[in-house]
Design an enzyme around this catalytic site. Sequence first.
Site, PDB file in Angstrom:
ATOM      1  N   ASP A   8       0.817  -1.219   0.000  1.00 15.89           N
ATOM      2  CA  ASP A   8       0.000   0.000   0.000  1.00 15.89           C
ATOM      3  C   ASP A   8       0.851   1.271   0.000  1.00 15.89           C
ATOM      4  O   ASP A   8       0.408   2.321   0.471  1.00 15.89           O
ATOM      5  CB  ASP A   8      -0.963   0.019   1.202  1.00 15.89           C
ATOM      6  CG  ASP A   8      -1.927  -1.156   1.167  1.00 15.89           C
ATOM      7  OD1 ASP A   8      -2.207  -1.666   0.062  1.00 15.89           O
ATOM      8  OD2 ASP A   8      -2.386  -1.568   2.243  1.00 15.89           O
ATOM      9  N   ALA A   9       2.056   1.191  -0.510  1.00 15.85           N
ATOM     10  CA  ALA A   9       2.946   2.352  -0.483  1.00 15.85           C
ATOM     11  C   ALA A   9       3.387   2.791  -1.869  1.00 15.85           C
ATOM     12  O   ALA A   9       4.235   3.659  -2.002  1.00 15.85           O
ATOM     13  CB  ALA A   9       4.177   2.044   0.386  1.00 15.85           C
TER      14      ALA A   9
END
Lengths: 295, 295, 295, 295
Positions: free
Chosen positions: A239-240
């Site tokens: 999720d980065a």
Amino acid sequence: MSSPTTEDDRRFVLSLGTPDRTGIVARISTFLAEVGGSIVEAAYHADPDSGWFFTRQAVSASSIDMSIDELRTAFTAVADELGPETEWTLQDSSERKRVVLLVSKEAHCLHDLLGRAAGGELPADICAVIGNHMDLAPVVEAHGLTFHYVPFPKDPAERGPAFHRVRELVDAHDPHAVVLARFMQVLPAELCEHWAGRAINIHHSFLPSFVGARPYHQAFARGVKLIGATCHYVTAELDAGPIIEQDVIRVDHADEVRDMVRQGRDIEKLVLARGLRWHLEDRVLVHGRKTVVFS
Amino acid sequence: MSSPTTEDDRRFVLSLGTPDRTGIVARISTFLAEVGGSIVEAAYHADPDSGWFFTRQAVSASSIDMSIDELRTAFTAVADELGPETEWTLQDSSERKRVVLLVSKEAHCLHDLLGRAAGGELPADICAVIGNHMDLAPVVEAHGLTFHYVPFPKDPAERGPAFHRVRELVDAHDPHAVVLARFMQVLPAELCEHWAGRAINIHHSFLPSFVGARPYHQAFARGVKLIGATCHYVTAELDAGPIIEQDVIRVDHADEVRDMVRQGRDIEKLVLARGLRWHLEDRVLVHGRKTVVFS
Amino acid sequence: MSSPTTEDDRRFVLSLGTPDRTGIVARISTFLAEVGGSIVEAAYHADPDSGWFFTRQAVSASSIDMSIDELRTAFTAVADELGPETEWTLQDSSERKRVVLLVSKEAHCLHDLLGRAAGGELPADICAVIGNHMDLAPVVEAHGLTFHYVPFPKDPAERGPAFHRVRELVDAHDPHAVVLARFMQVLPAELCEHWAGRAINIHHSFLPSFVGARPYHQAFARGVKLIGATCHYVTAELDAGPIIEQDVIRVDHADEVRDMVRQGRDIEKLVLARGLRWHLEDRVLVHGRKTVVFS
Amino acid sequence: MSSPTTEDDRRFVLSLGTPDRTGIVARISTFLAEVGGSIVEAAYHADPDSGWFFTRQAVSASSIDMSIDELRTAFTAVADELGPETEWTLQDSSERKRVVLLVSKEAHCLHDLLGRAAGGELPADICAVIGNHMDLAPVVEAHGLTFHYVPFPKDPAERGPAFHRVRELVDAHDPHAVVLARFMQVLPAELCEHWAGRAINIHHSFLPSFVGARPYHQAFARGVKLIGATCHYVTAELDAGPIIEQDVIRVDHADEVRDMVRQGRDIEKLVLARGLRWHLEDRVLVHGRKTVVFS
């Protein structure tokens, strides 16, 4: 933003990033003028932070007496002048792009993309849908598309062969986008690397809030007054990856988790559809952890 | 939502929270009907998560032949029936509330609140403004208000006396709200406790993203596509108090940190003004880490 | 969008519109490259409807070894090549612009603009405020600015001398913008013509809905679920000038007219501030009844 | 807002409007308490403009030892006390509602509603879809639903029999909602009357702007900066029925009509889905030209 829908609208689209210096726009636009290119859409961004310059230019294909391959060859000389770090693509909007979808059980993003494809709204063909559950096979097949079922073992340590199978099925289409349309398996680092810049995920929170599992439960527990969704490129760090698009919707104290889930779906669908569209139209340039989006 | 502005609009406002069970609404509304209360506005919330019930009811003061004190006394019997955990207040909207502002150097929230107060839009009087810098004294005094300068030593370990002085200055007004209008000092735990439920902060990010210092720099570094602001009650855990209101604004790759700062100010002003208004109108009920906002 | 705030940020800004044809970008960017101009920000728009092309380009002033006047002279040759219909300006961002405000009794837009000016956020000086009521004189004077009171007779037929006086007071400053900040007099056609492209109004509805008087009352009667505000150039046709910016806010059945008025003020302030800023930064190009806004 | 999804969530929902006077809430809530009703959700609105009072209350069905019919009979006595003008319904959330869709050629709203129905998100069954073109038959049938083709003659004067056939096909299902999902025929007054309060239209503009045909063309010509959609009850006056829901999306100078059409679809889908859901959950109370929406 404007999108081609007819032959008259056929465009050649240049997307380019390079270390900034004086004269880049002049060099590119002089080249385009020399080949007769009529600019339909142009956008520029000079990033003072990284010292890079980014541009996207769409020219009417009918104004240029060259094929896209000839144009690419001709532009190579310009790119060489701009230096070895220059990254660029030249696309013909009439060359249909290919998309493969990865899904699990959640149906809303799939329904939304199938509906857009059926309505001629998606600038690409959906070549295949791959699911780690059978649930969504019927709707995919009702749209005349191929559904591949790849079951995943419960033990994360044993999922290697399943991911290998997914990779084969995806790569058979050499797609421009691999869309994780609420696919609930974390891609291994090697697949993130292999599909870098092409694997697109929809995360059901306004990142960087609520990374990881069950973001609506996290949002409910924290008592936020807006919930959101994030469309981003997939990278090895969960999720980065670089964010393409985000949006939010208002909730209040009366909304339970299931209400957030229901309302959040509408935002997930919109954010994924917008992000995917921009990606397919070569509007998204990635630089480091961030994106330039010429929407 | 509707707000009183004339004598005819004078209201008695009941806010109440209690463990949920059958008959609470009937008990309260029967009480209000018996005293002749004409309900102008009513809101309810049964929270399945905590098992609590919350309500806010505004009745026309002219419909009740009692003073607010008599009404409070009468309602005490009802509250007793509802059980010892019941929390309630009964407010007379004609009793003017008091606000104290804490500021540092950033002027925009102060300007906004002073403008709203001057325009008769704030349902309270600003009794005093306290700053740890002199910068904002002139505009405060131009509005005919008192500015107190309380310098803070650079060494955090030596700030106790300064906080003590702030506490004295604030408490002299027994305010309904202590507003940290971009006050750049972290309140010590004892002050958070002392002003619990009254100290309101505006944080310049969409919490829980970007807790702590320089949130716009964090947002820029992450490449988010929306920036936000959060109005919340102050608690001892930094930026983790119950959220009253949040909102966001769209940014893009062309926005540098200073652009985010500039655009974010507009959201900070709006979010703080809305959150403060709801607090002052007894529309915010705190339960645990979360709020019920009957806006 | 990015805004200069320091000497290093000084820019020369070219805004240009001309009938579209191949090579315009090349001609302009080659010119800018020849004088050494480092492009900080560039935007283009080819309008298929009108067949016109529009661009705004900001170059770092320090990259060009010319004064703004020398640059204007040099660019004249380029503009001549582009043809006689070409409209263009070249502005030095360090040349401070001038604004005059017209007001009546409503204070919120005035407060907002004064606050922004005091905070260094407005890229212009407020030279004077002219009101047809005395109400707002004190706050203007508290900010150290000049307030001119010009009373207007009740009979519209007799307002000529008052408008004449307003015109004299405004023109004495030769302002870049004449802002009708909730000024409740309809400008006569000759003033609209005289200040064409410089007179900016904020209308308290989402135009073209609710043209004319009391738009919040109209919105309430119709039962709309959003109310809005519109910043537009003033033309002789009431509320029909080119729109610069619009925004909306959600309302519901519980909002009475006075609630709409209160909430609408926040949108009016934001929309006017954004529209005025874009106008002052030469981001707004008018063509016919519409605007191109390079925000 | 919270929606039932399991048997435990079964609710009895009372919606009521009546001339306002003291004691209505007490009377209703006392009745509900006497039958053991546990209130899950409650909303009230006293409208000072019309002098009417509106409420919606959802009680847990399992808390009441009565059938919905017994509860209706019991409540009749309460309604009689409130007077002959009182309008009320009592619904059992476990009684599945019925919807009929009317369509033409535009597919997006149909796709969206079919997707929501397939995902279990729509609190109703789609009984049939009726189209005046064949285009959308396949997708309807792929979802296992019935499509009725009713061709409409070109001459408006000769459309009577076609409308008569539509009426028969619709009425065969006695539906709770007749949804004009981009149905491009104007209903005759008698059908508006016959389906009053049940016929729901989605208009592709932010009404009252751009009434009538081709609203995106109108929006483009006016140069607005936001486009919108409106979900409203159908009445004999074109596009003037009570508004249930509206929303907008930002556009700019680069958006041509076809871009507005494409982006507008996303808003049309959302606004229709929200409005229809609220209607089906008995959250919308119509009074005169306006709605009370307890969302």
